[in-house]
Design a protein around this motif. Structure first.
Motif, PDB file in Angstrom:
ATOM      1  N   LEU A   8      61.904 -11.626 -86.964  1.00 39.76           N
ATOM      2  CA  LEU A   8      62.842 -11.281 -88.031  1.00 39.76           C
ATOM      3  C   LEU A   8      63.279  -9.821 -87.912  1.00 39.76           C
ATOM      4  CD1 LEU A   8      64.275 -11.692 -90.778  1.00 39.76           C
ATOM      5  CD2 LEU A   8      62.093 -11.112 -91.875  1.00 39.76           C
ATOM      6  N   ALA A   9      62.320  -8.922 -87.714  1.00 46.73           N
ATOM      7  CA  ALA A   9      62.644  -7.496 -87.629  1.00 46.73           C
ATOM      8  C   ALA A   9      63.567  -7.208 -86.454  1.00 46.73           C
ATOM      9  CB  ALA A   9      61.365  -6.674 -87.516  1.00 46.73           C
ATOM     10  N   VAL A  55      65.020  -0.020 -90.474  1.00 38.86           N
ATOM     11  CA  VAL A  55      64.786  -1.278 -89.764  1.00 38.86           C
ATOM     12  C   VAL A  55      64.294  -1.011 -88.341  1.00 38.86           C
ATOM     13  CG1 VAL A  55      65.828  -3.448 -89.050  1.00 38.86           C
ATOM     14  CG2 VAL A  55      66.526  -2.387 -91.206  1.00 38.86           C
ATOM     15  N   ILE A  56      64.839   0.018 -87.700  1.00 42.37           N
ATOM     16  CA  ILE A  56      64.354   0.396 -86.370  1.00 42.37           C
ATOM     17  C   ILE A  56      62.874   0.764 -86.447  1.00 42.37           C
ATOM     18  CG2 ILE A  56      64.543   2.148 -84.557  1.00 42.37           C
ATOM     19  CD1 ILE A  56      67.562   2.236 -85.167  1.00 42.37           C
ATOM     20  N   PHE A 111      58.140  -3.366 -99.277  1.00 39.21           N
ATOM     21  CA  PHE A 111      58.048  -4.362 -98.227  1.00 39.21           C
ATOM     22  C   PHE A 111      56.648  -4.358 -97.639  1.00 39.21           C
ATOM     23  CE2 PHE A 111      62.270  -5.304 -95.839  1.00 39.21           C
ATOM     24  CZ  PHE A 111      62.192  -6.625 -96.196  1.00 39.21           C
ATOM     25  N   HIS A 112      55.999  -5.497 -97.570  1.00 37.40           N
ATOM     26  CA  HIS A 112      54.718  -5.579 -96.859  1.00 37.40           C
ATOM     27  C   HIS A 112      54.893  -6.543 -95.694  1.00 37.40           C
ATOM     28  CE1 HIS A 112      50.468  -7.098 -96.249  1.00 37.40           C
ATOM     29  NE2 HIS A 112      50.372  -5.805 -96.047  1.00 37.40           N
ATOM     30  N   TRP A 113      54.730  -6.014 -94.494  1.00 36.19           N
ATOM     31  CA  TRP A 113      54.892  -6.801 -93.261  1.00 36.19           C
ATOM     32  C   TRP A 113      53.538  -6.973 -92.583  1.00 36.19           C
ATOM     33  CZ3 TRP A 113      59.806  -8.097 -90.949  1.00 36.19           C
ATOM     34  CH2 TRP A 113      60.916  -7.612 -91.641  1.00 36.19           C
ATOM     35  N   VAL A 169      57.113  -0.432 -85.291  1.00 37.91           N
ATOM     36  CA  VAL A 169      55.714  -0.354 -85.710  1.00 37.91           C
ATOM     37  C   VAL A 169      55.006  -1.701 -85.609  1.00 37.91           C
ATOM     38  CG1 VAL A 169      54.196   0.115 -87.683  1.00 37.91           C
ATOM     39  CG2 VAL A 169      56.109   1.641 -87.193  1.00 37.91           C
ATOM     40  N   LEU A 170      55.694  -2.798 -85.901  1.00 37.05           N
ATOM     41  CA  LEU A 170      55.015  -4.103 -85.913  1.00 37.05           C
ATOM     42  C   LEU A 170      54.330  -4.432 -84.588  1.00 37.05           C
ATOM     43  CD1 LEU A 170      57.410  -6.371 -88.029  1.00 37.05           C
ATOM     44  CD2 LEU A 170      55.228  -5.359 -88.699  1.00 37.05           C
ATOM     45  N   PRO A 171      54.910  -4.108 -83.427  1.00 42.95           N
ATOM     46  CA  PRO A 171      54.189  -4.385 -82.173  1.00 42.95           C
ATOM     47  C   PRO A 171      52.885  -3.613 -82.018  1.00 42.95           C
ATOM     48  CG  PRO A 171      56.542  -4.121 -81.745  1.00 42.95           C
ATOM     49  CD  PRO A 171      56.304  -3.705 -83.165  1.00 42.95           C
ATOM     50  N   PHE A 172      52.677  -2.570 -82.814  1.00 41.28           N
ATOM     51  CA  PHE A 172      51.399  -1.859 -82.766  1.00 41.28           C
ATOM     52  C   PHE A 172      50.256  -2.732 -83.265  1.00 41.28           C
ATOM     53  CE2 PHE A 172      53.694   2.466 -83.604  1.00 41.28           C
ATOM     54  CZ  PHE A 172      54.241   2.415 -82.334  1.00 41.28           C
ATOM     55  N   GLY A 173      50.582  -3.788 -84.007  1.00 42.47           N
ATOM     56  CA  GLY A 173      49.553  -4.680 -84.525  1.00 42.47           C
ATOM     57  C   GLY A 173      49.031  -4.294 -85.890  1.00 42.47           C
ATOM     58  N   TYR A 174      49.697  -3.344 -86.581  1.00 40.55           N
ATOM     59  CA  TYR A 174      49.256  -2.903 -87.894  1.00 40.55           C
ATOM     60  C   TYR A 174      50.088  -3.569 -88.988  1.00 40.55           C
ATOM     61  CZ  TYR A 174      47.388   0.911 -85.017  1.00 40.55           C
ATOM     62  OH  TYR A 174      46.742   1.637 -84.052  1.00 40.55           O
TER      63      TYR A 174
END
Length: 640
Positions: free
Chosen positions: A285-286, A208-209, A274-276, A214-219
């Motif tokens: 959510l993350a 989860v960490i 999981f596809h985010w 990774v999500l803030p990287f925009g990918y």
């Protein structure tokens, strides 16, 4: 879990046309199954045909053709799936713009400093393609699973992948194999972790960490566990749902759709695939999910996710996509169909994708009962695991046999606990003899396919999961009956005798089997001693068939088969009454101690506590033996 299935059932019934369609399919499936059993159980001797030309992606759960006149079944191994891994060739698997995979760095090059592998946007950006990165993670104990995961993706021409290493031993090993890797900074042990242990929960938190980082990287992030394999490129499927913030797999076992649409089961959340997308709702959510897990290290990541996502479920985003709102009312979620993003049940037990004429994208080794060894063996049974060449050419060679099963044990009467145990026990007795011969000849036993009439679960049930597409009888995974982890464990030889290697039932059909094994083969036919041509002899017929007397002793086996030590595969046409026992009684006692530990339990009878029933390798030595749960706490132990 059970409540999730019930909720999914209720949701399905709210849509009457869909409900009727699904249940019409199930009813048709039952009718087809009857024809399936009578006309499709056994193929010709080469075992090459399959019912209705279903794509033979897995042999588990498949029913073979029954002979029409013979009262005894001789069960061939099913044909191999097209996805079966060839012997791995570590050569370049390169995307159109990405770095190379499987190309090892020069051996005279020094290992780069650990800082080089730190999780950064730049490091991820080197692997991204079409703004998507595919990630798994693990420690060194799962090295072979990770290599299998990478091998499948590169075979599918996917190179936008990264592996998160939770220990430096794995990181270094993957680097030298040319596998893209980054350091998760977990400082984790290199050994296997038990389910539910503190280290197991730590792995969930680290995952989860990672997502939150990774999500803030925009990918876009396609995250999955290491104990699964990709069978088909999922990118075109995921691209069909551009509005989804999160797409997740589930443990749903009852079909809610009969095509490749998203499952209609809002409560069925099981985030092993999981596809985010990097939307604000997904990032929110993350972040909250991570905070919950860091605040209490006893919370299982699965439970934490379910709790916050289910705060709000619904309404549907639209009438067609299958997406629904969840969490804060803004998050758009979709449930990947369990028929093609398969669990261990829908793939290995139900073979749901075959029955619905679909092509699976992935299989995850859930619903199994022998830990990590059981997961590995499941994938080997499906011929989708990456093993080194030496796995297919064991010292001492292999022994195999065709099990014989009276047709009545498969088909007569109702599918009950009693009829299930009669069927399994009949096969177990043959396997016991085969294990003894394998031990005697110092060969590795290729396990036969095992037929079951009842499913195995963790709780009471009527034989199969109601509403599922499980056919009866079916070829059940080895871990349904045997303790695979014990069979593959090194036991002290002074107490348990020599170890006995095993291979999965599909082993001899695996394309990875080398030519020198395929072409070194001896067929053995049992015969009645005293009849013409049935004298103990190492002479074979012109067709390379050895006639061997039934009820032979240890000395006869050793004398005859010592002449065939260089033959890679010895296959018996039948194993019944082949061996009367060891001459050395001390060795026989050690063998008995060993194989008594090989069998597991069936679970579970409804409305009984406890409801499990122990299999007994020597059931036939106990007059009046019946399959019943332990009646007292003192009886609740394996029959050792």
């Amino acid at each position: 879990m059970v409540e999730g299935w019930r909720n999914g059932f209720r949701e399905a019934t709210n849509s009457k046309p869909l409900f009727v369609t699904i249940y019409a399919t199930v009813i048709i499936g039952v009718l087809v199954s009857s024809f399936y059993v009578f006309s499709a159980i056994y193929s010709p001797t080469n075992g090459s045909s399959s019912f209705l030309s279903f794509p033979p992606l897995s042999t588990a759960g498949r029913i073979h053709r029954l002979p029409q006149d013979n009262a005894t079944l001789e069960l061939p191994v099913a044909p191999p799936p097209p996805q079966a891994l060839p012997p791995p060739v570590l050569e370049e698997a390169q995307g159109r713009s990405l770095g190379k995979i499987w190309v090892s760095p020069p051996r005279d090059k020094k290992m780069p400093p650990l800082e080089t592998f730190k999780l950064t946007k730049e490091l991820f950006g080197e692997r991204v393609k079409d703004n998507v990165i595919i990630v798994t993670f693990g420690n060194y104990a799962f090295m072979d699973f990770i290599l299998t995961w990478v091998k499948h993706l590169t075979d599918l021409d996917l190179s936008n992948i990264l592996v998160g290493a939770m220990d430096t031993k794995l990181l270094e090993a993957l680097y030298w194999k040319g596998v893209p890797v980054f350091d998760m900074g977990s400082h984790m042990s290199t050994v296997d972790v038990g389910w539910g242990s503190p280290t197991f929960h730590k792995m969930g938190r680290e995952k989860v960490i990672l997502i939150d980082s990774v999500l803030p990287f925009g990918y876009e992030l396609l995250m999955c566990d290491t104990d699964m394999v990709w069978l088909k490129n999922p990118m075109p499927y995921l691209a069909r749902f551009p509005d989804a913030d999160v797409l997740t797999s589930s443990d749903q076992v009852v079909p809610t759709v009969i095509d490749d649409s998203l499952d209609i089961c809002w409560c069925c959340l099981q985030h092993r695939i999981f596809h985010w997308r990097p939307t604000e709702s997904a990032k929110k959510l993350a972040k909250e999910w991570k905070e919950i897990l860091l605040a209490d290290d006893k919370v299982w990541d699965q439970n934490g996710f379910n709790e916050i996502v289910r705060r709000q479920l619904g309404p549907s985003v639209d009438g067609d996509s299958g997406l629904f709102y969840a969490y804060d009312g803004n998050l758009k979620v979709g449930i990947l169909p369990a028929s093609i993003f398969c669990s261990g049940h829908t793939y290995f037990v139900q073979a749901m994708y075959q029955q619905l004429r679909l092509e699976p994208y992935a299989v995850h080794t859930t619903f199994q009962y022998a830990g990590t060894e059981g997961k590995r063996h499941r994938l080997r049974e499906g011929m989708v695991f990456y093993d080194p060449p030496e796995y297919y050419d064991s010292p001492g060679g292999f022994i195999a046999f065709k099990p014989s099963i009276p047709k009545s044990l498969l088909l007569d009467g109702k599918h009950t606990i009693e009829s299930h145990f009669i069927l399994v026990n009949h096969q177990m007795k043959q396997i016991r003899s085969a294990l003894a011969i394998a031990s005697l000849l110092n060969r590795t036993l290729v396990m036969p396919p095992i037929w079951c009439r009842l499913d195995r679960l963790w709780f009471g049930h009527p034989g199969t999961l109601q509403g599922s597409m499980t056919q009866q009888p079916f070829i059940c995974p080895l871990d349904h009956v045997f303790e695979v982890n014990i069979m593959l464990k090194e036991l002290p030889e002074e107490e348990f005798g020599p170890g006995i290697g095993i291979r999965e039932y599909s082993f001899l059909d695996n394309p990875a089997l080398p030519k020198q094994v395929k072409e070194s083969w001896l067929d053995v036919q049992l015969c009645q001693e005293g009849k013409e041509g049935c004298e103990p002899s190492n002479n074979t017929s012109p067709s390379q068939v050895l006639k061997f007397p039934k009820r032979s002793n240890e000395d006869t086996f050793k004398a005859i088969f010592s002449s065939f030590e260089n033959v890679k595969v010895i296959k018996f046409s039948s194993i019944e009454d082949a061996f009367i026992g060891f001459s050395d009684k001390e060795r026989e006692e050690r063998f008995r101690r060993r194989v008594k530990r090989y069998v597991g339990i069936w679970c579970c009878e409804e409305n009984k506590t406890p409801g499990h029933i122990y299999y007994d390798m020597y059931w036939d030595e106990k007059p009046g033996w019946k399959p019943v749960p332990p009646q007292t706490p003192e009886e609740d132990h394996p029959p050792l």
